[in-house]
Design a protein around this motif. Structure first.
Motif, mmCIF file in Angstrom:
data_model
loop_
_atom_site.group_PDB
_atom_site.id
_atom_site.type_symbol
_atom_site.label_atom_id
_atom_site.label_comp_id
_atom_site.label_asym_id
_atom_site.label_seq_id
_atom_site.Cartn_x
_atom_site.Cartn_y
_atom_site.Cartn_z
ATOM 1 N N TYR A 1 -41.941 46.586 -7.973
ATOM 2 C CA TYR A 1 -40.473 46.230 -7.519
ATOM 3 C C TYR A 1 -40.513 45.958 -6.084
ATOM 4 O O TYR A 1 -40.667 46.682 -4.939
ATOM 5 C CB TYR A 1 -39.639 47.634 -7.688
ATOM 6 C CG TYR A 1 -39.421 48.040 -9.142
ATOM 7 C CD1 TYR A 1 -38.431 47.676 -9.843
ATOM 8 C CD2 TYR A 1 -40.317 48.671 -9.886
ATOM 9 C CE1 TYR A 1 -38.192 48.234 -11.135
ATOM 10 C CE2 TYR A 1 -40.060 48.971 -11.271
ATOM 11 C CZ TYR A 1 -39.285 48.826 -11.675
ATOM 12 O OH TYR A 1 -38.983 49.289 -13.000
ATOM 13 N N ASN A 2 -40.240 44.688 -5.746
ATOM 14 C CA ASN A 2 -40.236 43.974 -4.568
ATOM 15 C C ASN A 2 -39.014 43.944 -3.929
ATOM 16 O O ASN A 2 -37.920 43.822 -4.667
ATOM 17 C CB ASN A 2 -40.694 42.705 -4.684
ATOM 18 C CG ASN A 2 -42.476 42.671 -4.966
ATOM 19 O OD1 ASN A 2 -43.114 42.992 -4.287
ATOM 20 N ND2 ASN A 2 -42.625 41.842 -6.073
ATOM 21 N N PHE A 3 -38.783 44.245 -2.470
ATOM 22 C CA PHE A 3 -37.691 44.209 -1.963
ATOM 23 C C PHE A 3 -36.770 42.888 -1.805
ATOM 24 O O PHE A 3 -37.592 42.083 -1.170
ATOM 25 C CB PHE A 3 -37.920 44.895 -0.373
ATOM 26 C CG PHE A 3 -36.235 44.895 0.380
ATOM 27 C CD1 PHE A 3 -35.593 46.026 0.103
ATOM 28 C CD2 PHE A 3 -36.212 43.870 1.495
ATOM 29 C CE1 PHE A 3 -34.272 46.179 0.857
ATOM 30 C CE2 PHE A 3 -35.101 44.218 2.117
ATOM 31 C CZ PHE A 3 -34.019 45.135 1.816
ATOM 32 N N LEU B 1 -36.022 45.780 -5.827
ATOM 33 C CA LEU B 1 -35.810 47.015 -4.995
ATOM 34 C C LEU B 1 -34.510 46.231 -4.088
ATOM 35 O O LEU B 1 -35.047 45.653 -3.121
ATOM 36 C CB LEU B 1 -36.964 47.468 -4.308
ATOM 37 C CG LEU B 1 -36.439 48.194 -2.992
ATOM 38 C CD1 LEU B 1 -35.711 49.698 -3.184
ATOM 39 C CD2 LEU B 1 -37.753 48.858 -2.339
ATOM 40 N N ASP B 2 -33.231 46.489 -4.223
ATOM 41 C CA ASP B 2 -32.304 45.826 -3.459
ATOM 42 C C ASP B 2 -31.971 46.494 -2.335
ATOM 43 O O ASP B 2 -31.240 45.986 -1.417
ATOM 44 C CB ASP B 2 -31.207 45.094 -4.210
ATOM 45 C CG ASP B 2 -30.137 46.128 -4.436
ATOM 46 O OD1 ASP B 2 -30.663 47.193 -4.913
ATOM 47 O OD2 ASP B 2 -28.921 45.714 -4.832
ATOM 48 N N LYS C 1 -42.407 47.241 -0.973
ATOM 49 C CA LYS C 1 -42.376 47.433 -2.496
ATOM 50 C C LYS C 1 -42.512 48.807 -2.950
ATOM 51 O O LYS C 1 -42.896 49.877 -1.987
ATOM 52 C CB LYS C 1 -43.457 46.729 -3.043
ATOM 53 C CG LYS C 1 -44.775 46.978 -2.589
ATOM 54 C CD LYS C 1 -45.974 46.061 -3.094
ATOM 55 C CE LYS C 1 -47.366 46.602 -2.712
ATOM 56 N NZ LYS C 1 -48.537 45.722 -3.093
ATOM 57 N N ILE C 2 -42.214 49.203 -4.271
ATOM 58 C CA ILE C 2 -42.506 50.591 -4.801
ATOM 59 C C ILE C 2 -43.122 50.265 -5.979
ATOM 60 O O ILE C 2 -42.652 49.182 -6.706
ATOM 61 C CB ILE C 2 -41.127 51.275 -4.790
ATOM 62 C CG1 ILE C 2 -41.351 52.718 -5.812
ATOM 63 C CG2 ILE C 2 -40.031 50.432 -5.599
ATOM 64 C CD1 ILE C 2 -40.213 53.442 -5.777
ATOM 65 N N GLU C 3 -44.184 50.910 -6.461
ATOM 66 C CA GLU C 3 -44.750 50.765 -7.613
ATOM 67 C C GLU C 3 -44.683 51.825 -8.414
ATOM 68 O O GLU C 3 -44.901 53.175 -8.082
ATOM 69 C CB GLU C 3 -46.312 50.635 -7.367
ATOM 70 C CG GLU C 3 -46.571 49.382 -6.455
ATOM 71 C CD GLU C 3 -48.177 49.408 -6.168
ATOM 72 O OE1 GLU C 3 -49.163 48.915 -7.056
ATOM 73 O OE2 GLU C 3 -48.544 49.711 -5.144
ATOM 74 N N VAL C 4 -44.215 51.591 -9.845
ATOM 75 C CA VAL C 4 -44.285 52.659 -10.749
ATOM 76 C C VAL C 4 -45.382 52.584 -11.685
ATOM 77 O O VAL C 4 -45.614 51.736 -12.577
ATOM 78 C CB VAL C 4 -42.798 52.651 -11.547
ATOM 79 C CG1 VAL C 4 -42.744 53.468 -12.623
ATOM 80 C CG2 VAL C 4 -41.614 52.577 -10.604
#
Length: 202
Positions: A104-106, A116-117, A142-145
């Motif tokens: 999920y990219n900002f 990711l908003d 970013k966040i990675e699941v």
């Protein structure tokens, strides 16, 4: 500016809890669950994931990771420690059941699949004194699941509004709350910190 929904209700446990856990918040050498802010390492001990429903084939999940254990009681999140830090992410996915695995990219301008908003980090929040050493927005990253469903596995690497980096990893169970039918949703439009509660809002 849209409203974020995540909330913590802070309830002081006892002065002894504070003395026992204060040092633990900064001692993470033996844990793979951590957030690194600047050159300071914090052990992540728990997390919450909240489903805020779907629109236009997107589902909004709010994810919080914290350096204190948290239990859910009488529709309130109760932290075990008086001093702790927490990170909040607002995520969007096409999966209506759970946050989809992936990156999920900002992007604060777009609500789309794998975005990711908005995100926020509060560092060393002291309930007794009602202060924190930092209260910062996420401005990039970013966040990675890596794995969804309990136990989850999550990695993140972000830039904060003061220019510092925030990165970390969490593997473990998350407290799951479903607000997709709007029942029990918190309502506020500002970040509010006081001796009763603190709320991540935008």
């Amino acid at each position: 500016m849209k409203t974020l929904k995540l909330f913590f209700i802070l309830v002081i446990i006892s002065s002894s809890l504070f003395s026992c856990h204060k040092d633990d918040d900064n001692n993470t050498d033996e844990s793979d669950n951590f957030m690194l802010y600047g050159d300071k390492n914090y052990e992540l001990k728990s997390g919450i994931i909240e489903n805020y429903g779907s629109f236009d084939n997107l589902t909004n999940f709010d994810l919080t990771l914290a350096t204190t254990a948290i239990h859910f009681e009488d529709e309130e999140y109760i932290p075990n420690d008086n001093v702790f830090s927490a990170i909040y992410f607002e995520l969007y996915t096409n999966n209506s059941e759970d946050i989809e695995t992936g990156t999920y990219n900002f992007n604060e301008d777009v609500e789309a699949n794998f975005t990711l908003d908005y995100g926020e980090c509060i560092v060393d929040y002291n309930y007794e004194d009602d202060i924190s050493s930092a209260d910062l927005d996420i401005t990039g990253g970013k966040i990675e699941v890596l794995r969804n469903g309990n136990p989850y596995e999550i990695k993140f690497n972000c830039t904060l509004s003061n220019g510092k980096k925030l990165e970390g990893h969490y593997t473990g169970n998350l407290e799951v709350q479903d607000y997709s039918d709007e029942e029990g949703r918190p309502t506020s439009s500002t970040l509010h910190i006081n001796k009763k509660k603190f709320i991540f809002k935008k």
